[in-house]
Design a protein around this motif. Structure first.
Motif, mmCIF file in Angstrom:
data_model
loop_
_atom_site.group_PDB
_atom_site.id
_atom_site.type_symbol
_atom_site.label_atom_id
_atom_site.label_comp_id
_atom_site.label_asym_id
_atom_site.label_seq_id
_atom_site.Cartn_x
_atom_site.Cartn_y
_atom_site.Cartn_z
ATOM 1 N N LEU A 190 21.811 29.866 56.919
ATOM 2 C CA LEU A 190 21.325 29.506 58.246
ATOM 3 C C LEU A 190 22.313 29.930 59.327
ATOM 4 O O LEU A 190 21.928 30.449 60.372
ATOM 5 C CB LEU A 190 21.055 28.004 58.326
ATOM 6 C CG LEU A 190 20.316 27.603 59.600
ATOM 7 C CD1 LEU A 190 18.894 28.100 59.574
ATOM 8 C CD2 LEU A 190 20.357 26.118 59.828
ATOM 9 N N MET A 191 23.612 29.734 59.052
ATOM 10 C CA MET A 191 24.609 30.082 60.061
ATOM 11 C C MET A 191 24.657 31.586 60.279
ATOM 12 O O MET A 191 24.830 32.047 61.403
ATOM 13 C CB MET A 191 25.992 29.582 59.640
ATOM 14 C CG MET A 191 26.124 28.078 59.652
ATOM 15 S SD MET A 191 25.642 27.360 61.212
ATOM 16 C CE MET A 191 24.356 26.253 60.704
ATOM 17 N N ILE B 91 21.890 32.459 62.570
ATOM 18 C CA ILE B 91 22.221 32.152 63.964
ATOM 19 C C ILE B 91 23.192 33.188 64.513
ATOM 20 O O ILE B 91 22.997 33.747 65.588
ATOM 21 C CB ILE B 91 22.832 30.740 64.080
ATOM 22 C CG1 ILE B 91 21.780 29.684 63.778
ATOM 23 C CG2 ILE B 91 23.374 30.520 65.475
ATOM 24 C CD1 ILE B 91 22.303 28.277 63.849
ATOM 25 N N LYS C 30 21.713 36.561 65.295
ATOM 26 C CA LYS C 30 20.891 36.567 66.502
ATOM 27 C C LYS C 30 21.760 36.558 67.747
ATOM 28 O O LYS C 30 21.392 37.082 68.782
ATOM 29 C CB LYS C 30 19.975 35.333 66.540
ATOM 30 C CG LYS C 30 18.956 35.290 65.457
ATOM 31 C CD LYS C 30 17.682 35.971 65.868
ATOM 32 C CE LYS C 30 16.944 36.372 64.638
ATOM 33 N NZ LYS C 30 15.564 36.256 64.600
ATOM 34 N N SER C 31 22.892 35.903 67.636
ATOM 35 C CA SER C 31 23.740 35.774 68.808
ATOM 36 C C SER C 31 24.509 37.057 69.077
ATOM 37 O O SER C 31 25.098 37.207 70.132
ATOM 38 C CB SER C 31 24.700 34.614 68.613
ATOM 39 O OG SER C 31 25.608 34.560 69.675
ATOM 40 N N LEU D 139 14.163 30.135 64.649
ATOM 41 C CA LEU D 139 15.025 31.284 64.902
ATOM 42 C C LEU D 139 14.277 32.592 64.734
ATOM 43 O O LEU D 139 14.726 33.641 65.131
ATOM 44 C CB LEU D 139 16.208 31.294 63.919
ATOM 45 C CG LEU D 139 17.221 30.189 64.018
ATOM 46 C CD1 LEU D 139 18.211 30.328 62.894
ATOM 47 C CD2 LEU D 139 17.916 30.278 65.346
#
Lengths: 214, 220
Positions: free
Chosen positions: A140-141, A144, A147-148, A211
């Motif tokens: 999951l991280m 994230i 995407k960032s 996400l």
């Protein structure tokens, strides 16, 4: 879900560099740890250093699972797969990869530093739910962080504090195995680790769809 | 004036807490002595931090459900104010630890738990700073916030069951709700908790309004 898992596996086997790179990372960091301690490690230090190495190798290994997908492939997945299947596929793949990495780290670590663990098979058994927890958080991280846009640093910053619950229980389990305690003494921690894993997987299952939209 | 009654209450409570907390008589305990007064200031910091992080969690949930940036603002600002109170809690705690345990930092469950919580929310701040696009930032931050909050709750419930602790309230050490918190101390402690939570919410609403004004300026 299965197809994503299989794709990851195939693409890794096809490009020998990625998995070879991970293995080399494990080997060289184990060797550095060995040189720094000159082969005379206290059992406690042994377990601690082992987990630090496994942790860093796990982050490194799973890094590629989100960052190496090409843009075209991402769009293809976006149209073809359900987000829940996607995150579960990635998690399972990362889980197997991290388990493999931790087993290899165990083998090389024992080879170089000697093995003070009294319950070796239990020690290996306890690695499995630990790897599952790391994989669930990391997947999951990594989603994230990818995407960032700003990759590795952000992944480390985001995931390290969240590893700590998993790591603490895993360390406890490893210490118990090191001291030669039977499974019955460790069952409490073992099952709470599995419960923690389930919570992490459930959360990423629920949260990942948000996400998904680019 | 009528709407802001709670701000007046907050001011009065804190005024009372600071004076009464420093002046009123406290029970003389072995080792603790006068440092027991830190209870009035240290513990409410954590209560306030938890309250603010819960607001942040709520904001993130609402944002994911609705996609309304209003809730993202709530989540962000309450998290930032929560971090402030967390740092204050660490500072007051380690000052106290220096005089009673002899060191600013000890390897203790509660201390590690609070440090981890702060790290998580600092990471949350970094994540927000790292992402430019507004909607995307809000979504990433909300997902991280929810995941992190649940994991932290699990951690806080789990850890004390696994390890012993020096901290009051753990491992056989008396907590503030047992014999060492006599009636007098309660008279200051409960207002202190309420007062500092109100103060935290006050700072939070101010920051929320500033942010809303800033956002309005940049969009128009």
């Amino acid at each position: 879900m299965l197809s994503i898992f299989l794709h990851e596996l195939k693409s890794d086997l096809r490009s020998k560099y990625s998995i070879g790179g991970v293995l080399l990372y494990v080997l060289s960091s184990v060797y550095v740890a060995y040189l720094s301690q000159k082969g005379s490690m206290e059992p406690q230090t042994w377990v601690g250093v082992f987990w630090v190495l496994t942790l860093f190798s796990a982050v490194n290994a799973s890094l590629k699972s989100f960052f190496s997908d090409s843009r075209g492939l991402r769009i293809y997945y976006f149209n073809m797969a359900r987000p829940e299947a996607f995150i579960l596929g990635k998690t399972i793949y990362n889980f197997l990869l991290i388990t493999l990495v931790s087993f290899i780290a165990f083998a090389t670590f024992s080879f170089l530093n000697g093995n003070p663990i009294l319950q070796k098979s239990l020690f290996l058994l306890y690695l499995i739910p630990g790897a599952l927890g790391l994989a669930a958080v990391l997947s999951l991280m990594a989603a994230i962080a990818s995407k960032s846009g700003n990759s590795f640093t952000l992944l480390a910053i985001l995931s390290f504090p969240l590893f700590i619950p998993v790591l603490l229980i895993s360390l406890k389990l490893s210490m118990l195995a090191m001291n030669g305690l039977e499974f019955a003494a460790a069952a409490k921690y073992f099952f709470s680790l599995i419960a923690l894993d389930s919570i992490a997987i459930l959360l990423s299952y629920l949260l990942f769809p948000y996400l998904w939209k680019e | 004036m009528v709407r802001n009654w709670w701000k007046i209450v907050c001011g009065i409570l804190l005024f009372y807490v600071i004076i009464a907390g420093l002046v009123l008589e406290v029970p003389a305990r072995f080792v603790l002595n006068e440092t027991i007064r830190n209870l009035y200031f240290h513990v409410p910091m954590w209560f306030t931090m938890v309250a603010l992080f819960s607001v942040s969690f709520y904001g993130s949930l609402r944002f994911l459900r609705s996609g309304d940036l209003k809730y993202d603002r709530i989540a962000a600002e309450s998290a930032f104010v929560g971090i402030l109170f967390g740092i204050l809690g660490l500072l007051t705690g380690s000052l106290w630890a220096k005089y009673t345990w002899g060191a600013f930092w000890t390897n203790d469950v509660k201390l590690n738990g609070s440090a981890i919580t702060l790290l998580v929310f600092l990471a949350y701040a970094v994540l927000r700073g790292n992402t430019q696009e507004e909607q995307k930032r809000a979504r990433l931050a909300a997902v991280y916030n929810i995941f992190a909050f649940v994991m932290m709750v699990v951690l806080i419930f789990l850890l004390p069951r696994m390890y012993d602790s020096l901290h009051p309230g753990n491992g056989g050490n008396p907590a503030f709700n047992q014999y060492d918190l006599d009636g007098n101390m309660r008279l200051v402690f409960y207002p202190a908790v309420l007062g500092f939570i109100l103060l935290g919410l006050w700072i939070f609403t101010l920051k929320l309004r500033i942010r809303k004004l800033n956002d309005d300026i940049t969009t128009h």
